[in-house]
Design a protein around this motif. Structure first.
Motif: not given
Length: 267
Positions: A95-118
């Motif tokens: 629900x929080x990510x859905x406020x800005x879904x494009x930004x959320x997807x960019x962060x979690x799928x990014x090469x470096x940002x995604x690794x940090x999140x995971x």
């Protein structure tokens, strides 16, 4: 029958081992909390809660339910791990990510940002993360209904489905991730002459049960039964898209419902 055993071929990953270790410690443990044993946790850890055991075991042993009950008591003694808490709270984070879904997807799928999140979340860095759709199913549905009512959108008229009404359970996964599937399901049902209504309800409770947080799942169960039981009849059924969410109604709700709502849970 057990996917984890098929992968490891280790006896401790069988349904038999999981049932036996629970029986052993619940019978002979001298601890006040008989579930508080690392040995049980180690044996239960690879259970995927797929319920293959229930459908294929001659005794219909449901290890997924046993695991959920064990984890709740184990967490009482050791606290809830952050990753388990995060998965259980999937709906809140989506629900929080859905406020800005494009930004959320960019962060979690990014090469470096995604690794940090995971890494921060406790997930394997090589796995992919589920992405959010550009809108939620509930938001699309509200616009769709409004457009159909004003004639500005090509959609089946509710009058065409008079007497053929169904309630669609907008589960948390279809609402945020697999929204396109939900949209196509609604359009198909309307094309077939049904009036599709999405009632007010809570999440299914599946994520809480999968991580063993049974008490919170029970609260969700009772709230959903309170909201849905006045609406659902044989003529106006509740249908859904995500199998694990709908299975929760049939398989877990009768076990978790308050005594006064047991009849509603069974039907």
């Amino acid at each position: 029958m057990c996917p984890s055993f098929m992968a490891t071929r280790n006896e401790k990953d069988t349904t038999r081992a999981r049932a036996n270790i629970l029986r052993e410690f619940l019978t002979h443990s001298d601890k006040p909390n008989r579930y508080d044993h690392q040995e049980i946790y180690d044996v239960m850890d690879l259970c995927l809660s797929c319920k293959g055991c229930k459908s294929e075991c001659p005794s219909n042993v449901d290890v997924a339910k046993l695991k959920a009950e064990f984890l709740q008591h184990y967490y009482d003694a050791h606290g809830v791990p952050f990753r388990s808490w995060l998965i259980a709270n999937f709906t809140a984070s989506a629900r929080l990510g859905a406020l800005a879904p494009a930004l959320y997807n960019l962060v979690v799928s990014g090469k470096w940002t995604g690794k940090l999140v995971k890494r921060f979340s406790g997930f394997a860095v090589d796995r992919s993360m589920p992405l959010l759709y550009k809108t939620t199913l509930r938001s699309w549905y509200k616009k769709h209904r409004k457009g159909a009512a004003t004639g500005t959108e090509a959609a089946a008229s509710p009058a065409a489905g008079a007497g053929r009404r169904v309630y669609l359970f907008c589960d948390e996964f279809t609402n945020y991730n697999d929204t396109e599937t939900g949209i196509k399901a609604i359009l198909l049902l309307e094309k077939l002459g049904y009036e599709v209504l999405i009632p007010e309800h809570e999440e299914s409770g599946r994520t809480w049960l999968s991580k063993g947080l049974v008490r919170q799942a029970k609260k969700i169960v009772d709230q959903n039964l309170r909201l849905l039981s006045p609406l659902i009849t044989e003529d106006t059924p509740l249908i859904g898209i995500e199998p694990s969410a709908i299975l929760t109604f049939r398989d877990e709700y009768p076990d978790l419902a308050e005594e006064g709502r047991l009849e509603a849970a069974r039907h």
